[in-house]
Motif scaffolding. Structure first.
Motif, PDB file in Angstrom:
ATOM      1  N   SER A   1     -14.215   6.545  -8.079  1.00 12.28           N
ATOM      2  CA  SER A   1     -15.398   6.397  -7.229  1.00 12.28           C
ATOM      3  C   SER A   1     -16.644   6.501  -8.087  1.00 12.28           C
ATOM      4  N   ARG A   2     -17.659   5.737  -7.723  1.00 13.37           N
ATOM      5  CA  ARG A   2     -18.920   5.722  -8.470  1.00 13.37           C
ATOM      6  C   ARG A   2     -20.050   6.180  -7.548  1.00 13.37           C
ATOM      7  N   GLY A   3     -20.979   6.962  -8.093  1.00 13.98           N
ATOM      8  CA  GLY A   3     -22.137   7.429  -7.334  1.00 13.98           C
ATOM      9  C   GLY A   3     -23.327   7.650  -8.257  1.00 13.98           C
ATOM     10  N   THR A   4     -24.458   7.953  -7.674  1.00 14.18           N
ATOM     11  CA  THR A   4     -25.675   8.212  -8.439  1.00 14.18           C
ATOM     12  C   THR A   4     -26.349   9.477  -7.930  1.00 14.18           C
ATOM     13  N   PHE A   5     -27.155  10.091  -8.783  1.00 11.92           N
ATOM     14  CA  PHE A   5     -27.966  11.232  -8.389  1.00 11.92           C
ATOM     15  C   PHE A   5     -29.272  11.186  -9.172  1.00 11.92           C
ATOM     16  N   MET A   6     -30.276  11.909  -8.684  1.00 14.37           N
ATOM     17  CA  MET A   6     -31.595  11.924  -9.322  1.00 14.37           C
ATOM     18  C   MET A   6     -31.684  13.098 -10.279  1.00 14.37           C
ATOM     19  N   ASP A   7     -32.145  12.815 -11.473  1.00 16.88           N
ATOM     20  CA  ASP A   7     -32.330  13.845 -12.493  1.00 16.88           C
ATOM     21  C   ASP A   7     -33.726  13.681 -13.080  1.00 16.88           C
ATOM     22  N   ARG A   8     -34.625  14.634 -12.742  1.00 17.20           N
ATOM     23  CA  ARG A   8     -36.001  14.607 -13.226  1.00 17.20           C
ATOM     24  C   ARG A   8     -36.688  13.268 -12.937  1.00 17.20           C
ATOM     25  N   GLY A   9     -36.419  12.756 -11.742  1.00 14.00           N
ATOM     26  CA  GLY A   9     -37.093  11.542 -11.296  1.00 14.00           C
ATOM     27  C   GLY A   9     -36.401  10.254 -11.685  1.00 14.00           C
ATOM     28  N   PHE A  10     -35.260  10.328 -12.393  1.00 12.60           N
ATOM     29  CA  PHE A  10     -34.552   9.124 -12.818  1.00 12.60           C
ATOM     30  C   PHE A  10     -33.135   9.134 -12.238  1.00 12.60           C
ATOM     31  N   SER A  11     -32.636   7.940 -11.934  1.00 14.86           N
ATOM     32  CA  SER A  11     -31.301   7.817 -11.368  1.00 14.86           C
ATOM     33  C   SER A  11     -30.251   7.830 -12.480  1.00 14.86           C
ATOM     34  N   ARG A  12     -29.175   8.596 -12.264  1.00 17.88           N
ATOM     35  CA  ARG A  12     -28.064   8.658 -13.218  1.00 17.88           C
ATOM     36  C   ARG A  12     -26.752   8.394 -12.489  1.00 17.88           C
ATOM     37  N   THR A  13     -25.774   7.924 -13.223  1.00 18.06           N
ATOM     38  CA  THR A  13     -24.482   7.527 -12.654  1.00 18.06           C
ATOM     39  C   THR A  13     -23.421   8.561 -12.979  1.00 18.06           C
ATOM     40  N   PHE A  14     -22.538   8.811 -12.005  1.00 12.73           N
ATOM     41  CA  PHE A  14     -21.381   9.660 -12.253  1.00 12.73           C
ATOM     42  C   PHE A  14     -20.139   8.978 -11.676  1.00 12.73           C
TER      43      PHE A  14
END
Length: 434
Positions: free
Chosen positions: A187-200
Motif C-alpha cells: 500500500s502507498r500513502g503520503t504524509f506532510m512533513d514540515r510543509g512538504f508531502s512525503r511518500t511511505f
C-alpha cells in the motif's frame, strides 16, 4: 552600544548641560548653586532608577529569546513586583510550560511509533523528498532483502523496492510477489512533513493467508472433480469390460478391431484416473512423522534415482555437501518433495547443463540448496510461483511446487525459490526457524 548605555549617556549629557547652565545662572549665590546642584543629583538618580526599571522588560525579552533559541523550556522567571513585567513573565512561563509539554508529547509519540514499527509484522518504508529510502523497519528489511536500506535510491532498476513502487504507482494498493515466491499486499500513502508531502509504503506479507485460501479452494475443487471422474471412470470401465466379453461373439477381424478400440478407451480412462490421483495426492498428504534423518544419505539416494534422466539430457548432477547436523524429517515425504525439486531443476536446464545439490550451515542454521543453470525465472513466472495449477510446461499440471510447498510447510521449514532472469535459479530449504 546597548540601549541601557545610551539611556545613561543621555541622562549624563542632559544633566551635565543643566549643571553648566545652573552654574552660570546661580554663581552669584552659593546656596542657590548648591540647591540647584542637589536638585540635579536627585534628578539624575531618579532618572537612572526609572531607566533601570524601564529596561528590565527589555532584559526579560532578551533572556527569554535566548532561552527559546536554545530550546530551554525548563527555566522560569520569578515575579518582580512590577505589573507590566510580571504580566510578561506570566505569559512566558505559561508558553514555556506549553512548549515543554508539547515537546514531551511529541517525543513520546515518536518513541511509541518507533517501537510500534520495530515490532510490527508489516514492513514500512519511508522515502525522503529526493525519492531515497529514509527509513526501513525490521519487517521491511526482512521482506525486501538487504539491498533496501536508508540512503539508497528507491527507484534502482531491478530492485525489489522498485518493483513494489511500480505496482502501486497508479493504485493505492496491490498484490506483489517478493523474493522466494512470497506474496504481500503493498500500500502507498503520503504524509506532510514540515510543509512538504512525503511518500511511505506499507508491505504486509500474505503468503500464508493466500496459501490457506488457495488450499481450501483447490482441495474442494479436487475432491469434487475426483469424485465425479472416479465415478465416471468406474462405470465406464465396467461397461467397457462387458463390451469386451460381448466382443468374443463377433467374427475374427471385427472382434480384433473392437477389442483394440476398447483397450485404447480403457487405457485412456486409466490415464484419466491416474491424472486425478496426482491431484488428489496433494489433498491427501499425511501429517509428517518426524525422525532423525541423515540428509547426505537422502541426497545421495536421490542423485542415483535421478541419474538416468540427467544422463539422458547430458546434465551433470554435482554434489557440494558440507557437514550438517542430523535433522528431523519425514523421509518419505521429504524425498517426494526433493524429487519434484530436482525434476524441475533438470527440466529447467533441459540439456547440456548442470544441477548443483549443496548443503551447509549459515548462521548456525543448516540449509539445503538446489541450483540449476537454466534460463532463470522470468518476471511473469516469478509472480505465479507456488500458485496451484500454474505451469509453463505444455503437459504440466501445476501441482509440483504446490506439493513441495505443502510438504515443507507441514514440516515447519522456511524455503525460498529465487534467482535473476537468466539464471541461476536456487531452491533453498532452511532447517530451523528463520
Amino acid at each position: 552600544m546597548t540601549l541601557r548605555r545610551l539611556f545613561y549617556a543621555y541622562l549624563l549629557v542632559l544633566h551635565g548641560v543643566a549643571a553648566v547652565l545652573a552654574w552660570h545662572l546661580a554663581r552669584g549665590s552659593v546656596w542657590g548653586l548648591l540647591a540647584l546642584e542637589a536638585g540635579l543629583v536627585v534628578s539624575a538618580g531618579v532618572g537612572a532608577w526609572l531607566v533601570d526599571r524601564l529596561l528590565r522588560a527589555h532584559a526579560l525579552v532578551r533572556e527569554s529569546a535566548q532561552l527559546l533559541e536554545e530550546s530551554d523550556y525548563t527555566t522560569r522567571f520569578l515575579p518582580t513586583g512590577q505589573i507590566e513585567i510580571d504580566r510578561l513573565i506570566e505569559i512566558y512561563n505559561r508558553m514555556a510550560d506549553a512548549l515543554r509539554a508539547e515537546r514531551v508529547r511529541v517525543r513520546e509519540q515518536h518513541h511509541f511509533l518507533q517501537s510500534l514499527l520495530d515490532v510490527s509484522p508489516s514492513g514500512a518504508v519511508i522515502l525522503d523528498h529526493d525519492a531515497r529510502v529514509d527509513f526501513v523497519n525490521p519487517a521491511a528489511a526482512r521482506l525486501l532483502g538487504p539491498d533496501v536500506r536508508p540512503g539508497l535510491p528507491a527507484h534502482t532498476e531491478g530492485s525489489v523496492l522498485h518493483d513494489v513502487i511500480d505496482a502501486v504507482a497508479s493504485v493505492p494498493s496491490a498484490l506483489v510477489t517478493l523474493p522466494g515466491g512470497r506474496r504481500a499486499k503493498a500500500s502507498r500513502g503520503t504524509f506532510m512533513d514540515r510543509g512538504f508531502s512525503r511518500t511511505f509504503l506499507l508491505i504486509e506479507e500474505m503468503t500464508e493467508e493466500l496459501r490457506q485460501a488457495e488450499k481450501a479452494a483447490y482441495e474442494k475443487l479436487i475432491r469434487m472433480l475426483s469424485h465425479e471422474v472416479n465415478n465416471s471412470v468406474a462405470a465406464s470401465n465396467s461397461l467397457l469390460g462387458s463390451c469386451l466379453v460381448l466382443a468374443e461373439q463377433l467374427p475374427g477381424e471385427a472382434r480384433t478391431d473392437l477389442e483394440g478400440a476398447l483397450h485404447v478407451v480403457m487405457n485412456r480412462t486409466s490415464q484419466l484416473g491416474a491424472f486425478m490421483k496426482a491431484f488428489a495426492d496433494v489433498v491427501r498428504l499425511p501429517e509428517p512423522r518426524l525422525a532423525p534423518c541423515d540428509l547426505h544419505d537422502l541426497l545421495t539416494h536421490l542423485r542415483r534415482l535421478m541419474a538416468a534422466e540427467a544422463d539422458r539430457r547430458r546434465i551433470a548432477i554435482v554434489m557440494e555437501l558440507a557437514p550438517v547436523p542430523s535433522v528431523d524429517l519425514d523421509r518419505t515425504l521429504m524425498e517426494q518433495a526433493l524429487v519434484n525439486i530436482l525434476k524441475n531443476a533438470i527440466e529447467a536446464v533441459d540439456h547440456d547443463g548442470k544441477v548443483v545439490i549443496r548443503t551447509g550451515v549459515s548462521g548456525a542454521q543448516p540449509f539445503l540448496q538446489v541450483e540449476d543453470t537454466g534460463p532463470g525465472l522470468a518476471p511473469e513466472v516469478r509472480a505465479h510461483l507456488f500458485t496451484p495449477f500454474f505451469s509453463t510446461k505444455e503437459s504440466g499440471q501445476g501441482i509440483g511446487l504446490t506439493l513441495v510447498q505443502e510438504i515443507l510447510t507441514r514440516h515447519g521449514l522456511a524455503f525460498t525459490l529465487d534467482g535473476p532472469d537468466g539464471g541461476p535459479t536456487r531452491f533453498t530449504i532452511w532447517f530451523g526457524p528463520r
